[in-house]
Design a protein around this motif. Structure first.
Motif, PDB file in Angstrom:
ATOM      1  N   LEU A 137       0.717  -1.174  -0.086  1.00 34.05           N
ATOM      2  CA  LEU A 137      -0.120  -0.013  -0.037  1.00 34.05           C
ATOM      3  C   LEU A 137       0.873   1.375   0.126  1.00 34.05           C
ATOM      4  CD1 LEU A 137      -2.784  -0.984   2.409  1.00 34.05           C
ATOM      5  CD2 LEU A 137      -2.906  -0.830   0.038  1.00 34.05           C
ATOM      6  N   PRO A 141       1.562   0.904  -7.715  1.00 34.38           N
ATOM      7  CA  PRO A 141       0.971  -0.518  -8.546  1.00 34.38           C
ATOM      8  C   PRO A 141       2.189  -0.936  -9.270  1.00 34.38           C
ATOM      9  CG  PRO A 141      -0.904   1.127  -8.329  1.00 34.38           C
ATOM     10  CD  PRO A 141       0.398   1.917  -7.829  1.00 34.38           C
ATOM     11  N   ILE A 214      -4.560  -4.900  -5.907  1.00 35.21           N
ATOM     12  CA  ILE A 214      -3.873  -3.368  -5.960  1.00 35.21           C
ATOM     13  C   ILE A 214      -2.878  -3.337  -6.955  1.00 35.21           C
ATOM     14  CG2 ILE A 214      -2.630  -1.852  -4.368  1.00 35.21           C
ATOM     15  CD1 ILE A 214      -4.506  -3.026  -2.144  1.00 35.21           C
ATOM     16  N   GLY A 217      -4.570  -3.413 -10.422  1.00 33.95           N
ATOM     17  CA  GLY A 217      -5.952  -2.462 -10.700  1.00 33.95           C
ATOM     18  C   GLY A 217      -7.146  -3.305 -10.764  1.00 33.95           C
ATOM     19  N   THR A 219     -10.451  -4.861  -8.928  1.00 25.96           N
ATOM     20  CA  THR A 219     -11.168  -4.707  -7.797  1.00 25.96           C
ATOM     21  C   THR A 219     -11.952  -6.064  -7.306  1.00 25.96           C
ATOM     22  OG1 THR A 219     -13.081  -3.941  -9.155  1.00 25.96           O
ATOM     23  CG2 THR A 219     -11.519  -2.144  -8.116  1.00 25.96           C
ATOM     24  N   ASP A 252     -12.701   0.290   0.794  1.00 30.73           N
ATOM     25  CA  ASP A 252     -11.624   1.019   1.334  1.00 30.73           C
ATOM     26  C   ASP A 252     -10.542   0.031   1.929  1.00 30.73           C
ATOM     27  OD1 ASP A 252      -9.859   3.210   1.782  1.00 30.73           O
ATOM     28  OD2 ASP A 252     -11.221   3.887   3.421  1.00 30.73           O
ATOM     29  N   SER A 256      -6.907   2.726   2.198  1.00 32.88           N
ATOM     30  CA  SER A 256      -6.166   3.133   1.234  1.00 32.88           C
ATOM     31  C   SER A 256      -6.982   3.898   0.346  1.00 32.88           C
ATOM     32  CB  SER A 256      -5.351   2.147   0.604  1.00 32.88           C
ATOM     33  OG  SER A 256      -6.305   1.163   0.087  1.00 32.88           O
ATOM     34  N   LYS A 258      -8.463   1.969  -1.763  1.00 32.68           N
ATOM     35  CA  LYS A 258      -8.389   1.096  -2.845  1.00 32.68           C
ATOM     36  C   LYS A 258      -9.599   0.048  -2.479  1.00 32.68           C
ATOM     37  CE  LYS A 258      -4.355   2.274  -4.597  1.00 32.68           C
ATOM     38  NZ  LYS A 258      -3.241   2.252  -5.293  1.00 32.68           N
ATOM     39  N   ARG A 259     -10.211  -0.208  -3.560  1.00 29.47           N
ATOM     40  CA  ARG A 259     -11.487  -1.303  -3.297  1.00 29.47           C
ATOM     41  C   ARG A 259     -10.724  -2.692  -3.745  1.00 29.47           C
ATOM     42  NH1 ARG A 259     -17.050  -2.146  -3.897  1.00 29.47           N
ATOM     43  NH2 ARG A 259     -17.283   0.208  -3.616  1.00 29.47           N
TER      44      ARG A 259
END
Ligand SMILES: Cc1cc2nc3c(=O)[nH]c(=O)nc-3n(C[C@H](O)[C@H](O)[C@H](O)COP(=O)(O)O)c2cc1C
Ligand code: SF4
Length: 523
Positions: A137, A141, A214, A217, A219, A252, A256, A258-259
């Motif tokens: 995290l 990426p 992550i 990309g 989800t 989340d 972060s 990010k899903r």
């Protein structure tokens, strides 16, 4: 009840349960209650020393003390001998971590197996879990992908494709919806490392998939779990819920922004559903049938979107790479086989189980130093490495190191790391027939060399086996059948659409090459 509860670990692992671990756990609770002693039984994963299961460990002020094999019938005597205090008994093994079978291993991917409570997120974090995600995290990426590439990690599902290159391809696709699909179909004979990880350390798979999501990309992740693994399904369901409740999954991830969501889908019970494109078909709700490539799943995979397909062991190795660094991981292994591999020792073997070591251990070291030779006490004649599509090696090849290139040089493969042992009573002509029969039964039917070739191969093998006994004609017919078998193998190897038909010649040809006497006529 007197005093604070003593923690006792009794594996809830499927193999340990098949050896009576549930009855042992129940007996421990009942017998302790009778004696007015408070116990807390934790169902951990197996350490992987299967001949000692059920292996019970008691937490004492001096550390964990193991006892094995503890059947339910032994429990009263063990409690009388002071098991809850780590007391002396013929079954007492002491600190199992110092057992030579474990102490000489290099457990990176399976470091927490048998140690943690698989249902406890706190235990996972307390034992180094989620350090990899924390590191990821804090990175871009593209840098996560680079770390995986630099580590030299190659897919542990069978094809040994470099994981970082696969991730890079998915990372580079400029589309919104991408997927991570974990291949947990584990269909190879004699393999159980995926199962052990999912049952004994399920958070490590969740962490590995979250890092993958992550990095590229994606989800949404799916675990395609073989339906024959109900214990793993339960362990994963609990762990996924705990991870979601703890903010490690969801919209989340750890704040972060990010899903990453995760769901388990049960497999359709066919070997071919482990082949990645069949797996995607099955995940989409269709019959498991191989897709023609290209396009690769990394470009057009699940629901037509870019998809990372990785094996359980591959994904469980990712947190180690991120937490300890690419170079740390790469420092294990030989040549282009970097890191460690959880080898699974099965078949006619005295000490079957899980042996995680850096690539390069020889077959001989595995089956004698770890395995202790055959369970029957007879000479080991052959090992089959890499599942039902893997080659057989004879004793003269047991110096071969267990790593991808050395095995390829022997027309063999490492596959998912399964090693099945046979003693001198094995009939290798029948094993060759079995390989073809397996292919005939499991073929998805899409291409002719596999669908028809495997059935013709079984018929050929039946003739060859009958001719051995002097039946069915003369030497010339037998020679023709052997030549035909070789030609059939050529056709299947070169003409099949996927590895099922394409690799079936490996066990067949290796059996002919190394054990030709089993195919000869008696006279
Ligand atoms: C017939 C066949 C069966 C397979 N079964 C499995 C399986 O059960 N589990 C698995 O991870 N890979 C299996 N594979 C390999 C997958 O197609 C694919 O290479 C793998 O899931 C990719 O993940 P990895 O790069 O992490 O190894 C199989 C391949 C073939 C040809
Ligand atoms: S080789 Fe066999 S399993 Fe693979 S696509 Fe062809 S018929 Fe299907």
């Amino acid at each position: 009840m007197s005093g604070a509860a003593v923690t006792v670990y009794v594996p809830g692992d499927a193999s340990a349960c098949s050896l009576g671990a549930n009855a042992t756990a129940r007996a421990l609770e009942a017998e302790a209650a009778k004696r007015g002693k408070a116990v807390r039984v934790v169902r951990n994963g197996s350490r992987g020393l299967y001949w000692l299961e059920p292996l019970v460990e008691v937490v004492t002020p001096a550390g964990r003390v193991a006892y094995g094999t503890v059947t339910a019938g032994e429990v009263p005597k063990l409690l009388d001998a002071g098991l809850l205090e780590g007391g002396a008994h013929a079954l007492r093994l002491g600190d199992i971590g110092t057992h030579p079978y474990l102490a000489s291993q290099q457990r990176l991917t399976g470091a927490r197996l048998g140690i943690v409570d698989p249902a406890s997120l706190e235990d996972y974090v307390a034992n180094g879990g989620y350090a990899g995600l924390a590191a990821a995290l804090a990175m871009k990426p593209a840098d996560i992908v680079k770390a995986v590439t630099d580590s030299g990690l190659r897919g542990r599902g069978g094809a040994a494709f470099p994981t970082g290159i696969k991730w890079q391809t998915v990372h580079d696709q400029p589309v919104a919806q991408k997927y991570i699909a974990c291949n947990a179909d584990e269909g190879d004979s004699g393999t159980f490392s995926d199962r052990m990880l999912m049952e004994g350390d399920p958070f490590s798979l969740i962490e590995g998939m979250t890092i993958a999501g992550i990095a590229v990309g994606a989800t949404q992740g799916y675990i395609y779990l073989r339906v024959e693994y109900p214990h793993a399904a339960r362990a994963l369901a609990k762990a996924i819920k705990a991870a979601r409740d703890g903010g490690y999954l969801g919209a989340d991830v750890r704040g972060s922004g990010k899903r990453f969501e995760l769901a388990v889908r049960l497999g359709a019970g066919a070997y071919i559903c482990g082949e990645e494109t069949s797996m995607l078909e099955s995940l989409e709700g269709r019959r498991g049938e191989v897709r023609v490539r290209p396009p690769l799943p990394a470009i057009k995979g699940l629901f037509g979107q870019p998809t990372v397909v990785n094996n359980v062991v591959t994904l469980c190795s990712v947190p180690v790479v991120l937490a300890r660094g690419a170079q740390f991981y790469k420092d294990f292994g030989v040549g282009r086989s970097r890191g460690t591999i959880p080898l699974q020792l099965a078949g006619n073997i005295k000490h079957g189980g899980l042996v995680e070591r850096a690539f390069g251990l020889t077959v001989k070291e595995l089956i004698y130093d770890y395995g202790g030779g055959s369970a029957s006490g007879r000479p080991v004649r052959a090992v089959q490495i890499g599942g039902p599509l893997g080659a057989y090696l004879p004793a003269s090849e047991f110096d071969t190191p267990l790593e991808y290139e050395a095995l390829a040089a022997k027309s063999a493969l490492l596959g998912h790391g399964g090693v099945v042992v046979f003693d001198d009573r094995v009939d290798m002509a029948r094993m060759a027939r079995y390989a073809l029969e397996f292919c005939a039964v499991e073929s998805c039917g899409k291409c002719t060399p596999c669908r028809i070739g495997s059935t013709r191969g079984v018929e050929l093998m039946d003739r060859i086996i009958a001719a051995r006994a002097g039946a069915n004609g003369h030497q010339a017919a037998h020679d023709t059948d052997m030549a035909l078998l070789d030609e059939l193998c050529d056709t299947m190897f070169n003409g099949s659409l996927c590895g099922l038909g394409g690799l079936t010649p490996f066990p067949v040809r290796s059996a002919v090459r190394h054990f030709r006497e089993d195919f000869q006529r008696a006279n």
